[in-house]
Write a protein that holds these residues in place. Sequence first.
Motif, PDB file in Angstrom:
ATOM      1  N   GLU A 124      29.702 -31.697   1.754  1.00  0.00           N
ATOM      2  CA  GLU A 124      30.125 -30.298   1.517  1.00  0.00           C
ATOM      3  C   GLU A 124      28.973 -29.485   0.876  1.00  0.00           C
ATOM      4  O   GLU A 124      28.712 -28.339   1.244  1.00  0.00           O
ATOM      5  N   THR A 127      26.173 -28.777   3.425  1.00  0.00           N
ATOM      6  CA  THR A 127      26.640 -27.731   4.345  1.00  0.00           C
ATOM      7  C   THR A 127      26.506 -26.356   3.666  1.00  0.00           C
ATOM      8  O   THR A 127      26.005 -25.392   4.267  1.00  0.00           O
ATOM      9  N   TYR A 128      26.921 -26.307   2.420  1.00  0.00           N
ATOM     10  CA  TYR A 128      26.852 -25.030   1.677  1.00  0.00           C
ATOM     11  C   TYR A 128      25.391 -24.548   1.555  1.00  0.00           C
ATOM     12  O   TYR A 128      25.075 -23.394   1.795  1.00  0.00           O
ATOM     13  N   SER A 130      22.815 -25.350   3.425  1.00  0.00           N
ATOM     14  CA  SER A 130      22.229 -24.948   4.713  1.00  0.00           C
ATOM     15  C   SER A 130      22.754 -23.591   5.159  1.00  0.00           C
ATOM     16  O   SER A 130      22.044 -22.809   5.787  1.00  0.00           O
ATOM     17  N   GLU A 131      23.974 -23.285   4.784  1.00  0.00           N
ATOM     18  CA  GLU A 131      24.523 -21.971   5.175  1.00  0.00           C
ATOM     19  C   GLU A 131      23.989 -20.836   4.281  1.00  0.00           C
ATOM     20  O   GLU A 131      23.860 -19.706   4.706  1.00  0.00           O
ATOM     21  N   ASN A 132      23.699 -21.175   3.043  1.00  0.00           N
ATOM     22  CA  ASN A 132      23.308 -20.097   2.087  1.00  0.00           C
ATOM     23  C   ASN A 132      21.879 -20.264   1.583  1.00  0.00           C
ATOM     24  O   ASN A 132      21.535 -19.820   0.490  1.00  0.00           O
ATOM     25  N   ASP A 134      19.115 -18.787   2.230  1.00  0.00           N
ATOM     26  CA  ASP A 134      18.374 -17.559   1.878  1.00  0.00           C
ATOM     27  C   ASP A 134      18.791 -17.001   0.523  1.00  0.00           C
ATOM     28  O   ASP A 134      17.974 -16.537  -0.271  1.00  0.00           O
TER      29      ASP A 134
END
Lengths: 142, 180
Positions: A124, A127-128, A130-132, A134
């Motif tokens: 989890e 995933t977080y 890699s999504e955020n 930036d």
Amino acid sequence: MKKKFDIDNPKLRENPFTVPDGYFLEVRNSVSERISSVNRESHTGVWSIAKPQLILVSSFVIIFFIVYGAFSLFSPSDNSPEVTILSSNSQYLDEGFLRTSFVDFFDFEGDTVISAEHKIDSVELITYISENIDIITLASLE
Amino acid sequence: MDDNELLALYREQGRENYAFNLIVEKYSERLYWHIRKLTGSHEDANDILQNSLVKAWGALPQFREESRLYTWMYRIATNEALTFLKRSKLRAFFSLSDYTKQVENQIEADPFFNGDEAQRIFRKAIMKLPDKQRVVFTMRYYEEMKYEEISEILGTSVGALKASYHHAYQKIQDILRESV
């Protein structure tokens, strides 16, 4: 002796001074030369005084415009996308949504009994991130 | 050429320099002797004369002929000499030297002094007078000017000039008496 210093003695009224030979002619020439140079100065005076100052002022103005132009060309404008992201992120930072200091990540509840229930799953977390990525990168720049 | 003709020539377009050169030719000698008797030294008198003439040249466009040209030029030269004397005294004061002694030495060493011993002593006595009294004394004694004329140049009343001359005369007599 006293008679020698009688102020009314006509001898004392005589001019006791002399001048170098040709002195008065020399004075006339010298004065004539000086007034000619005064004339020349008064004819060219205003321009000769103002010229270097005008050159100095205009060179400063030119340098100012060159520097100003360079800054205008190469500095990012207010409505560029990078600035928009930065300003929106800084808003998050201001509001406390993004906390990135060591203390923020420190698990205060780690020693407590219930801390185990709050454990974050590693998948989890990846995933977080890699999504955020930036937002985290920007927050680390704070 | 009289003063009016000289001034008329000066006001003609392009003839200013020529007219002023004529004025200098006419008056420089008289002004020189006036200044020389006030200062004593040839070098100082020369500087003051040249500065006065250049000042007169600069101020001539503003000359309104309320006084005679010669009187006006005499006034410029006298003021220039008085300013010079004041500056010399200040310079001597700040360099901690004795101004009177300086003047006496100058008279002793002057290569352009042609008088006898009595005239040398007399000159030293004159140089001990206060500047303004010396101006009045010189104009009256050496140049034999009328009080009215001196009054016009110096802008002082005839009565004050008479008193000033009288004081100067007395002082010189006292100085000479002491020096015998």
